[in-house]
Design an enzyme around this catalytic site. Structure first.
Site, PDB file in Angstrom:
ATOM      1  N   GLU A  24      -5.456  -8.468  -1.413  1.00 60.45           N
ATOM      2  CA  GLU A  24      -6.181  -8.353  -0.142  1.00 60.45           C
ATOM      3  C   GLU A  24      -7.632  -8.052  -0.451  1.00 60.45           C
ATOM      4  O   GLU A  24      -7.931  -7.177  -1.275  1.00 60.45           O
ATOM      5  CB  GLU A  24      -5.652  -7.199   0.715  1.00 60.45           C
ATOM      6  CG  GLU A  24      -4.315  -7.428   1.339  1.00 60.45           C
ATOM      7  CD  GLU A  24      -3.924  -6.297   2.299  1.00 60.45           C
ATOM      8  OE1 GLU A  24      -4.821  -5.661   2.906  1.00 60.45           O
ATOM      9  OE2 GLU A  24      -2.716  -6.060   2.427  1.00 60.45           O
TER      10      GLU A  24
ATOM     11  N   GLU B  73       0.827  -1.222   0.000  1.00 56.68           N
ATOM     12  CA  GLU B  73       0.000   0.000   0.000  1.00 56.68           C
ATOM     13  C   GLU B  73       0.859   1.269   0.000  1.00 56.68           C
ATOM     14  O   GLU B  73       0.777   2.095   0.912  1.00 56.68           O
ATOM     15  CB  GLU B  73      -0.965  -0.017   1.180  1.00 56.68           C
ATOM     16  CG  GLU B  73      -1.972  -1.147   1.063  1.00 56.68           C
ATOM     17  CD  GLU B  73      -3.083  -1.133   2.111  1.00 56.68           C
ATOM     18  OE1 GLU B  73      -2.878  -0.548   3.183  1.00 56.68           O
ATOM     19  OE2 GLU B  73      -4.158  -1.699   1.841  1.00 56.68           O
TER      20      GLU B  73
HETATM   21  C1  BGP Z   1      -4.694  -3.074   4.653  1.00 56.93           C
HETATM   22  C2  BGP Z   1      -3.358  -3.545   5.159  1.00 56.93           C
HETATM   23  C3  BGP Z   1      -3.371  -4.848   5.902  1.00 56.93           C
HETATM   24  C4  BGP Z   1      -4.642  -5.146   6.636  1.00 56.93           C
HETATM   25  C5  BGP Z   1      -5.897  -4.671   5.948  1.00 56.93           C
HETATM   26  C6  BGP Z   1      -7.152  -4.728   6.788  1.00 56.93           C
HETATM   27  O1  BGP Z   1      -4.730  -1.698   4.605  1.00 56.93           O
HETATM   28  O2  BGP Z   1      -2.447  -3.735   4.087  1.00 56.93           O
HETATM   29  O3  BGP Z   1      -2.217  -4.925   6.673  1.00 56.93           O
HETATM   30  O4  BGP Z   1      -4.570  -4.901   7.946  1.00 56.93           O
HETATM   31  O5  BGP Z   1      -5.776  -3.371   5.463  1.00 56.93           O
HETATM   32  O6  BGP Z   1      -7.184  -3.639   7.652  1.00 56.93           O
HETATM   33  P1  BGP Z   1      -7.480  -3.763   9.181  1.00 56.93           P
HETATM   34  O7  BGP Z   1      -6.497  -4.738   9.707  1.00 56.93           O
HETATM   35  O8  BGP Z   1      -7.291  -2.427   9.733  1.00 56.93           O
HETATM   36  O9  BGP Z   1      -8.867  -4.258   9.294  1.00 56.93           O
END
Ligand code: BGP
Length: 484
Positions: free
Chosen positions: A382, A177
């Site tokens: 993701e 990201e």
């Molecule tokens: C993205 C990140 C991840 C992950 C995901 C879900 O932004 O790359 O590391 O955490 O989001 O977010 P969260 O864990 O805050 O629910």
């Protein structure tokens, strides 16, 4: 039933080291930035502290202890039929302070064990080289990515990875990201390792008072240069390497047909294109980049040498996370929060318990937009639903809401593929429950595999299969044809 997905499609799941590994001080590992970030909740922000302070809760320290459970966890992924597992390397396990010339051998061997196990199980690793995980030493001594020296430290780290894991790892992502550097609070800390000079600071997502946009964008430029150099290095060490970029993706719609809202949505999407696509796929800052930066009071001097580096180090594929869409409006009264993206609410969409708008069609929209523009293979690395799961008296966990979310997103992905998008794979986020990046909670669960651990750190760490586990197994076995 026929599948829309190509043969060899990379079905799997994704995690990040600081959110699942634990073992934060095992076998010579140094501290990393997430090791000094406390747990929070949806209403109470995480705090970044000056070192590890007594009596505070740092979720990365144990996380779900994959450091000691990885063989069992990989066996569960193999049972689901994973073709691919996206994981990240904890830089400070290999280079405890970040600026050493030689790696910590115990760290090198730990990941070799992980990759050898993947190979034995027929799972292809996709490795994120930097996933919100800077060695704390580089943040403290050098000011994180704002310092150009980080490019060299990163390349020393990459050289170790490409050399040690040649033949075991072929797929790489240079930064997770990378566009999070557009955000003052989270971007400085998690994205760039630029820390506040206070003992204890609540980590916001939006603006923060000590933010210096000039320094932040110079840091981002250093990451672009590092990424481009890593691509060349990776290709020279092993021509089989395929190295991608990774962006926080998001579909943005205009809130209304008011031309101001349409322009706001366009500007939002342009900002996103700036990062992965324009610089990392095309190899140059976009024509409008200078005026975009000028509006934020930033002037970037891109030397001829750097421009040539960016051009020569373009990525092999484009990957992204996708959780939600947002709407753009010029009316500040309509703006509300959500993951990395604030925006106006969308009356057509439902939201998760954490306020993220659920929008499967937005995934298709994003895939088709990006593919039209860049024409390189794409990968969804993701996607998932953070939700509260209940364990029944007999130990079973029924999560139809998660199945429903994933099914609808995969259906839309299939349509994008039918429309000609070259899609390499899909790694669902948090295939095993892990610590949330934004809130530091365990309660916000994504996994097919449940881990017995709560927000306060209580629990046996025992793993169990949720209903979605069997559902995903069937999805993979039919190459996405059977989503029922
Ligand atoms: C993205 C990140 C991840 C992950 C995901 C879900 O932004 O790359 O590391 O955490 O989001 O977010 P969260 O864990 O805050 O629910």
């Amino acid at each position: 039933m026929t599948s829309s997905f190509p043969e060899g499609f990379l079905w799997g799941g994704a995690t990040a080291a600081n959110q699942c590994e634990g073992g934060y001080d095992c076998d010579g590992k140094g501290l990393s930035v997430p090791d000094v970030i406390t747990g929070g909740t949806v209403t109470e922000p995480r705090h970044v502290t000056d070192g590890v302070l007594p009596g505070r809760n740092y979720p990365s320290h144990e996380a779900v202890d994959m450091y000691h459970h990885y063989k069992d966890d990989l066996a569960l992924f193999a049972e689901m039929g994973f073709k691919c597992y996206r994981l990240s390397i904890n830089w400070s396990r290999l280079f405890p302070e970040g600026d050493e010339a030689e790696p910590n051998q115990a760290g090198v061997e730990f990941y070799r064990g992980v990759f050898e196990e993947c190979k034995r199980l027929g799972i292809e690793p996709l490795v994120t080289i930097s996933h919100y995980e800077l060695p704390l030493g580089l943040a403290k001594k050098y000011g994180g990515w704002s310092n150009r020296k980080l490019v060299d430290f990163y390349l020393t780290y990459c050289k170790t990875l490409f050399t040690e894991y040649k033949g075991l790892v072929r797929l790489w992502l240079t930064f997770n990201e990378i566009n999070c550097a557009t955000m003052g609070g989270f971007g400085n800390i998690m994205g760039l390792g630029i820390l506040p000079e206070t003992e204890d600071w609540p980590m916001s997502f939006g603006a923060c008072e000590w933010d210096d946009p000039q320094r932040r964008y110079e840091g981002l430029h250093n990451q672009f240069v590092a990424s481009a150099k890593a691509v060349r290095l990776g290709h020279s060490i092993d021509p089989d390497n395929r190295i991608g970029c990774m962006i926080a993706g998001n579909a943005t719609y205009p809130y209304s047909c008011n031309p101001d809202d349409v322009l706001a949505a366009q500007s939002d999407q342009r900002e996103r294109n700036f990062f992965c696509g324009d610089v990392q796929v095309r190899g140059a800052y976009p024509a409008w980049g200078e005026s975009y930066l000028a509006r934020q009071g930033v002037t970037l001097e891109v030397s001829e040498e750097d421009a040539a580096t960016l051009k020569a180090g373009t990525v092999d594929f484009y990957s992204f996370s996708y959780y939600m869409s947002s709407t753009a409006s010029t009316d500040p009264k309509l703006v509300e929060g959500g993951n990395l993206f604030a925006g106006a609410g969308n009356p057509y969409l439902e939201k998760s318990d954490w306020g993220w708008a659920i929008d499967p069609k937005g995934l298709r929209y994003y895939l088709e937009e990006v593919y039209d523009r860049y024409q390189v293979p794409l990968m969804v690395v993701e996607n998932g639903l953070g939700a509260v799961d209940e364990v029944e008296a007999d130990g079973s966990i029924h999560d139809p809401y998660r199945i429903d979310y994933l099914r609808k997103h995969i259906e839309q992905m299939a349509i994008a593929v039918e429309h000609g998008v070259d899609l390499m794979g899909y790694t669902m986020w948090g295939c095993i429950d892990l610590v949330s990046a934004s809130t530091g909670e365990m309660k916000k669960r994504y996994g097919f595999v449940y881990v017995d651990k709560d927000n306060d750190g209580n629990g046996t760490l025992a793993r169990s299969r949720k209903d979605s586990f069997d559902w995903y197994k069937k999805v993979i076995a039919t190459n996405g044809a059977d989503l029922d």
